[in-house]
Design a protein around this motif. Structure first.
Motif, PDB file in Angstrom:
ATOM      1  N   LYS A 169       0.909  -1.289  -0.148  1.00 25.72           N
ATOM      2  CA  LYS A 169       0.029  -0.031  -0.084  1.00 25.72           C
ATOM      3  C   LYS A 169       0.720   1.203   0.095  1.00 25.72           C
ATOM      4  N   LEU A 170       2.262   1.085   0.455  1.00 29.08           N
ATOM      5  CA  LEU A 170       2.978   2.260   0.351  1.00 29.08           C
ATOM      6  C   LEU A 170       3.808   2.561  -0.898  1.00 29.08           C
ATOM      7  N   ASN A 171       3.617   1.660  -1.843  1.00 35.33           N
ATOM      8  CA  ASN A 171       4.037   1.754  -3.164  1.00 35.33           C
ATOM      9  C   ASN A 171       3.064   1.972  -4.327  1.00 35.33           C
ATOM     10  N   ALA A 172       2.088   2.720  -4.291  1.00 37.12           N
ATOM     11  CA  ALA A 172       0.733   3.069  -5.392  1.00 37.12           C
ATOM     12  C   ALA A 172       1.765   3.422  -6.546  1.00 37.12           C
ATOM     13  N   SER A 173       1.313   2.684  -7.572  1.00 34.38           N
ATOM     14  CA  SER A 173       1.979   3.140  -8.802  1.00 34.38           C
ATOM     15  C   SER A 173       1.053   3.259  -9.903  1.00 34.38           C
ATOM     16  N   ARG A 174       1.607   3.956 -11.196  1.00 32.40           N
ATOM     17  CA  ARG A 174       0.622   4.032 -12.144  1.00 32.40           C
ATOM     18  C   ARG A 174       0.157   2.827 -12.736  1.00 32.40           C
ATOM     19  N   VAL A 175       0.883   1.977 -12.608  1.00 27.11           N
ATOM     20  CA  VAL A 175       0.321   0.406 -13.243  1.00 27.11           C
ATOM     21  C   VAL A 175      -1.063   0.217 -12.489  1.00 27.11           C
ATOM     22  N   HIS A 176      -0.940   0.464 -11.037  1.00 25.39           N
ATOM     23  CA  HIS A 176      -2.386   0.001 -10.357  1.00 25.39           C
ATOM     24  C   HIS A 176      -3.552   1.098 -10.738  1.00 25.39           C
ATOM     25  N   PHE A 177      -3.245   2.290 -11.269  1.00 28.35           N
ATOM     26  CA  PHE A 177      -4.218   3.209 -11.714  1.00 28.35           C
ATOM     27  C   PHE A 177      -4.888   2.590 -13.147  1.00 28.35           C
ATOM     28  N   ALA A 178      -3.653   2.296 -13.859  1.00 32.24           N
ATOM     29  CA  ALA A 178      -4.066   1.363 -15.122  1.00 32.24           C
ATOM     30  C   ALA A 178      -4.844   0.304 -14.938  1.00 32.24           C
ATOM     31  N   LEU A 179      -4.987  -0.551 -13.891  1.00 31.07           N
ATOM     32  CA  LEU A 179      -5.666  -1.533 -13.806  1.00 31.07           C
ATOM     33  C   LEU A 179      -7.086  -1.173 -13.183  1.00 31.07           C
ATOM     34  N   ALA A 180      -6.785  -0.268 -12.486  1.00 32.54           N
ATOM     35  CA  ALA A 180      -8.165   0.392 -11.927  1.00 32.54           C
ATOM     36  C   ALA A 180      -9.242   1.064 -12.954  1.00 32.54           C
ATOM     37  N   LEU A 181      -8.452   1.627 -14.222  1.00 32.53           N
ATOM     38  CA  LEU A 181      -9.151   2.003 -15.061  1.00 32.53           C
ATOM     39  C   LEU A 181      -9.720   0.954 -16.197  1.00 32.53           C
ATOM     40  N   LEU A 182      -8.840   0.045 -16.157  1.00 36.86           N
ATOM     41  CA  LEU A 182      -9.530  -1.142 -17.223  1.00 36.86           C
ATOM     42  C   LEU A 182     -10.439  -1.816 -16.430  1.00 36.86           C
ATOM     43  N   GLU A 183     -10.623  -2.094 -15.094  1.00 36.49           N
ATOM     44  CA  GLU A 183     -11.479  -2.688 -14.336  1.00 36.49           C
ATOM     45  C   GLU A 183     -12.781  -1.773 -14.502  1.00 36.49           C
ATOM     46  N   ALA A 184     -12.567  -0.546 -14.415  1.00 37.03           N
ATOM     47  CA  ALA A 184     -13.862   0.431 -14.527  1.00 37.03           C
ATOM     48  C   ALA A 184     -14.401   0.677 -15.856  1.00 37.03           C
TER      49      ALA A 184
END
Ligand code: AMP
Ligand code: MN
Ligand code: MN
Ligand code: MN
Length: 278
Positions: free
Chosen positions: A128-143
Motif C-alpha cells: 500500500k506504500l508503493n502505489a504505482s501508475r500501473v495500479h491506476f491502469a488496472l483500476a481504469l481497465l476494471e472500471a
C-alpha cells in the motif's frame, strides 16, 4: 549462465510475490537474479532467502525513480545494502511521495469524469506504500474506462497526459549518490525507452549520468528494442561503463520477456556482475 538483473515483485508494480518471482525465475532457467522494485527494497529479504534456498545467486537491488530534463528516468542500484539507514529514510520519503501522487492522480481522473479511482488503484497495490501508475491502469481497465493498460497510459497516465502528476523524485545525480551511499552500483535503466524529442538528448543524459559517477548501463533490456544495444555499447566504451541485462519482468501476462529470456551480455565488455561480491 543465465542472468536477469532487473525484475519486479508485488513490493512495487509486479504481480508475483518475491518468493513466487524467485521460483519462476529459477524455472525459467536463471541462475543469477536481482530484485529491482521501484523505490523500495521491501521485497529483498524475502527474495534473497528463496533464491538461496533454490541455490541461485541473488543481487539485492532497487530501481530509483528520478528526474532529468523534466522526464522520469530510472536508475537501477545493484548490490545495495537493503538495511542501509539512509536508504531506509529515503524509501520512507518515496512512499510519502507516491501516496500524495496517488491522491492527486485520482483527483485529476475524477475531474475528467472517472471518480473513485484512489480506492480501486490502492486495492490493486499489494504494498500500500508503493502505489504505482500501473495500479491506476488496472483500476481504469476494471472500471471499463480503457480497453487495456497501454490505453490507460496513452490517454491518462503517461508522462504529460491529462492525469499525469510529476512526483518530486530526486535528480539522476542524487539517485546515483543514494545508490552509492547504500553500497550499490548505479546502472542506467533501459536508455532506449526514453523517447526524447531530440535523438541526441539521451547522449546528454548518459554524459551527465557518467559525470555523476554512474557506473553501468543496461545494454539489453526487456523495456527497449534489441536494435538499441549498439548505442548502449558505444556509451559503455565511451564512458568505460560496466554492462548489465534485465528483462524488466513485471507479470506472466505482460508484454516484456520472461525472466532471463531478454538476451545475455555480449563478449568483450565488463559485466556489472564482476564488481558485485555477493
Ligand atoms: P510509476 O513508477 O508509478 O510512475 O509507474 C511507472 C511504471 O508504469 C513503469 O515502471 C512501467 O511499468 C509503467 N509504464 C510507464 N509508462 C508506461 C507506458 N507508456 N505504457 C505502459 N506502461 C508504462
Ligand atoms: Mn514498473
Ligand atoms: Mn523502469
Ligand atoms: Mn523496471
Amino acid at each position: 549462465m543465465t542472468i536477469d538483473l532487473h525484475m519486479h515483485s508485488t513490493a512495487s508494480d509486479g504481480t508475483l510475490s518475491p518468493t513466487e518471482l524467485m521460483r519462476f525465475a529459477a524455472e525459467c532457467g536463471c541462475n543469477t537474479v536481482a530484485l529491482t522494485d521501484h523505490d523500495t527494497a521491501a521485497g529483498v529479504s524475502e527474495a534473497r532467502s528463496e533464491a538461496h534456498r533454490l541455490g541461485i545467486r541473488f543481487i539485492a537491488g532497487i530501481e530509483v525513480s528520478s528526474l532529468w530534463g523534466g522526464r522520469s528516468i530510472h536508475v537501477v542500484g545493484l548490490g545495495i545494502d537493503d538495511t542501509n539507514p539512509v536508504l531506509t529514510r529515503k524509501v520512507r520519503e518515496f512512499e510519502v511521495s507516491r501516496t500524495r501522487r496517488a491522491a492527486q492522480i485520482a483527483e485529476k481522473l475524477a475531474a475528467l469524469g472517472i471518480p473513485g479511482m484512489l480506492e480501486k488503484a490502492t486495492a490493486f497495490a499489494e504494498n500500500k506504500l508503493n502505489a504505482s501508475r500501473v495500479h491506476f491502469a488496472l483500476a481504469l481497465l476494471e472500471a471499463g474506462a480503457v480497453k487495456n493498460q497501454q490505453e490507460a497510459f496513452d490517454r491518462y497516465l503517461g508522462d504529460g497526459k491529462p492525469a499525469y502528476i510529476m512526483a518530486p523524485w530526486p535528480t539522476v545525480a542524487e539517485a546515483v549518490d543514494l545508490i552509492h551511499t547504500a553500497g550499490g552500483i548505479a546502472v542506467m535503466a533501459h536508455p532506449g525507452r526514453y523517447h526524447f524529442k531530440n535523438d541526441w538528448t539521451v547522449d546528454e543524459l548518459m554524459k551527465d549520468f557518467a559525470a555523476a559517477g554512474g557506473e553501468a548501463v543496461e545494454v539489453i533490456s526487456g523495456s527497449q528494442q534489441p536494435d538499441f544495444t549498439p548505442r548502449c555499447l558505444a556509451w559503455a566504451r565511451e564512458y568505460k561503463l560496466l554492462v548489465s541485462t534485465g528483462s524488466d519482468f513485471h507479470s506472466k501476462t505482460g508484454t516484456r520477456p520472461m525472466p532471463g529470456t531478454q538476451g545475455q551480455l555480449p563478449a568483450g565488455y565488463t559485466s556489472v556482475l564482476s564488481k558485485l561480491t555477493n
